[in-house]
Design a protein around this motif. Structure first.
Motif, PDB file in Angstrom:
ATOM      1  N   LEU A  54     -26.965 -29.599  -2.336  1.00 45.77           N
ATOM      2  CA  LEU A  54     -28.032 -28.642  -2.072  1.00 45.77           C
ATOM      3  C   LEU A  54     -27.473 -27.503  -1.232  1.00 45.77           C
ATOM      4  CD1 LEU A  54     -30.863 -31.134  -1.010  1.00 45.77           C
ATOM      5  CD2 LEU A  54     -30.473 -30.160  -3.290  1.00 45.77           C
ATOM      6  N   SER A  55     -27.925 -26.301  -1.513  1.00 47.67           N
ATOM      7  CA  SER A  55     -27.543 -25.129  -0.737  1.00 47.67           C
ATOM      8  C   SER A  55     -28.802 -24.353  -0.403  1.00 47.67           C
ATOM      9  CB  SER A  55     -26.583 -24.242  -1.534  1.00 47.67           C
ATOM     10  OG  SER A  55     -25.376 -24.908  -1.789  1.00 47.67           O
ATOM     11  N   GLY A  56     -28.698 -23.500   0.592  1.00 44.20           N
ATOM     12  CA  GLY A  56     -29.871 -22.717   0.925  1.00 44.20           C
ATOM     13  C   GLY A  56     -29.610 -21.697   2.002  1.00 44.20           C
ATOM     14  N   VAL A  57     -30.704 -21.063   2.410  1.00 41.62           N
ATOM     15  CA  VAL A  57     -30.625 -20.007   3.413  1.00 41.62           C
ATOM     16  C   VAL A  57     -31.903 -20.000   4.244  1.00 41.62           C
ATOM     17  CG1 VAL A  57     -31.475 -18.252   1.780  1.00 41.62           C
ATOM     18  CG2 VAL A  57     -30.136 -17.554   3.758  1.00 41.62           C
ATOM     19  N   TYR A  58     -31.717 -19.778   5.531  1.00 41.91           N
ATOM     20  CA  TYR A  58     -32.815 -19.587   6.479  1.00 41.91           C
ATOM     21  C   TYR A  58     -32.750 -18.123   6.905  1.00 41.91           C
ATOM     22  CZ  TYR A  58     -35.210 -19.440  10.961  1.00 41.91           C
ATOM     23  OH  TYR A  58     -36.023 -19.089  12.005  1.00 41.91           O
ATOM     24  N   TYR A  59     -33.852 -17.415   6.760  1.00 39.89           N
ATOM     25  CA  TYR A  59     -33.891 -15.988   7.072  1.00 39.89           C
ATOM     26  C   TYR A  59     -34.308 -15.765   8.515  1.00 39.89           C
ATOM     27  CZ  TYR A  59     -33.169 -15.215   2.156  1.00 39.89           C
ATOM     28  OH  TYR A  59     -32.619 -15.207   0.901  1.00 39.89           O
ATOM     29  N   VAL A  60     -33.445 -15.111   9.277  1.00 36.77           N
ATOM     30  CA  VAL A  60     -33.673 -14.847  10.697  1.00 36.77           C
ATOM     31  C   VAL A  60     -34.369 -13.505  10.882  1.00 36.77           C
ATOM     32  CG1 VAL A  60     -32.556 -14.527  12.946  1.00 36.77           C
ATOM     33  CG2 VAL A  60     -31.669 -16.231  11.335  1.00 36.77           C
ATOM     34  N   ASP A  61     -33.828 -12.457  10.266  1.00 41.38           N
ATOM     35  CA  ASP A  61     -34.382 -11.108  10.384  1.00 41.38           C
ATOM     36  C   ASP A  61     -34.279 -10.425   9.035  1.00 41.38           C
ATOM     37  OD1 ASP A  61     -35.430  -8.759  11.429  1.00 41.38           O
ATOM     38  OD2 ASP A  61     -33.516  -8.099  12.272  1.00 41.38           O
ATOM     39  N   ASN A 102     -39.036 -13.472   3.828  1.00 43.75           N
ATOM     40  CA  ASN A 102     -39.475 -12.966   5.124  1.00 43.75           C
ATOM     41  C   ASN A 102     -38.779 -13.755   6.216  1.00 43.75           C
ATOM     42  OD1 ASN A 102     -41.587 -11.102   4.176  1.00 43.75           O
ATOM     43  ND2 ASN A 102     -42.584 -12.968   3.475  1.00 43.75           N
ATOM     44  N   ALA A 103     -38.708 -13.187   7.404  1.00 41.58           N
ATOM     45  CA  ALA A 103     -38.129 -13.912   8.540  1.00 41.58           C
ATOM     46  C   ALA A 103     -38.858 -15.244   8.700  1.00 41.58           C
ATOM     47  CB  ALA A 103     -38.247 -13.078   9.808  1.00 41.58           C
ATOM     48  N   GLY A 104     -38.083 -16.302   8.888  1.00 37.90           N
ATOM     49  CA  GLY A 104     -38.635 -17.644   9.040  1.00 37.90           C
ATOM     50  C   GLY A 104     -38.669 -18.456   7.762  1.00 37.90           C
ATOM     51  N   ASP A 105     -38.463 -17.820   6.595  1.00 36.14           N
ATOM     52  CA  ASP A 105     -38.457 -18.539   5.313  1.00 36.14           C
ATOM     53  C   ASP A 105     -37.177 -19.348   5.152  1.00 36.14           C
ATOM     54  OD1 ASP A 105     -40.873 -17.380   4.643  1.00 36.14           O
ATOM     55  OD2 ASP A 105     -40.020 -15.979   3.172  1.00 36.14           O
ATOM     56  N   VAL A 106     -37.301 -20.472   4.460  1.00 35.73           N
ATOM     57  CA  VAL A 106     -36.160 -21.281   4.044  1.00 35.73           C
ATOM     58  C   VAL A 106     -36.219 -21.380   2.523  1.00 35.73           C
ATOM     59  CG1 VAL A 106     -35.095 -23.573   4.069  1.00 35.73           C
ATOM     60  CG2 VAL A 106     -36.100 -22.649   6.162  1.00 35.73           C
ATOM     61  N   LEU A 107     -35.128 -21.051   1.861  1.00 32.83           N
ATOM     62  CA  LEU A 107     -35.001 -21.230   0.418  1.00 32.83           C
ATOM     63  C   LEU A 107     -33.889 -22.236   0.186  1.00 32.83           C
ATOM     64  CD1 LEU A 107     -35.168 -17.510  -0.794  1.00 32.83           C
ATOM     65  CD2 LEU A 107     -37.035 -19.166  -0.644  1.00 32.83           C
ATOM     66  N   MET A 108     -34.116 -23.157  -0.757  1.00 34.24           N
ATOM     67  CA  MET A 108     -33.130 -24.198  -1.032  1.00 34.24           C
ATOM     68  C   MET A 108     -33.062 -24.406  -2.543  1.00 34.24           C
ATOM     69  SD  MET A 108     -32.928 -27.991   0.757  1.00 34.24           S
ATOM     70  CE  MET A 108     -32.994 -27.287   2.402  1.00 34.24           C
TER      71      MET A 108
END
Length: 136
Positions: A54-61, A102-108
């Motif tokens: 699994l890979s993903g990203v957490y958006y900070v700003d 958006n900031a705070g979103d997590v996509l996986m």
């Protein structure tokens, strides 16, 4: 990062379950994590994450106008003679899907899924934290 890891672990466990992955009683294990600062005009070409599940990203700003994550249908390289999809095709049938965050979103997503970040047309940097999970 410890607090972020705890939250990501919850998402990874739930996602692995939703995908019906048989992990042999093990849980996905955070393998790598890194910070991305995507300056205006910056992009990240299409790629996959080998050796991960699994890979993903957490958006900070995420400033207004920041680039979207572009996901590619994994069948795309096999569609040699396929006609293009209609503009109004359902998302599940599109060759590419663009996800604005958006900031705070997590996509996986599953790590075999080819993805890229289109050029950042925002006036300031987009900051995110990317990660990979391996099989326990």
């Amino acid at each position: 990062f410890a607090a972020l890891k705890r939250e990501l672990d919850k998402h990874a466990n739930a996602f692995a379950g939703a995908l019906h992955l048989d992990l042999g009683g093990k849980k996905p294990k955070l393998d790598s994590i890194w910070i991305n600062v995507l300056d205006p005009g910056g992009a990240h070409s299409g790629h996959i994450h080998p050796h991960s599940v699994l890979s993903g990203v957490y958006y900070v700003d995420v400033p207004a106008g920041a680039s979207a994550l572009k996901l590619e249908d994994p069948r795309h390289p096999l569609m040699m003679a396929a006609p293009p999809r209609a503009q109004d095709a359902p998302e599940s049938e599109r060759t590419f899907v663009y996800l604005a965050a958006n900031a705070g979103d997590v996509l996986m997503w599953e790590s075999f899924l080819r993805h890229e970040v289109t050029p950042n047309v925002a006036k300031r940097a987009r900051i995110s934290v990317s990660f990979n999970y391996r099989w326990g």
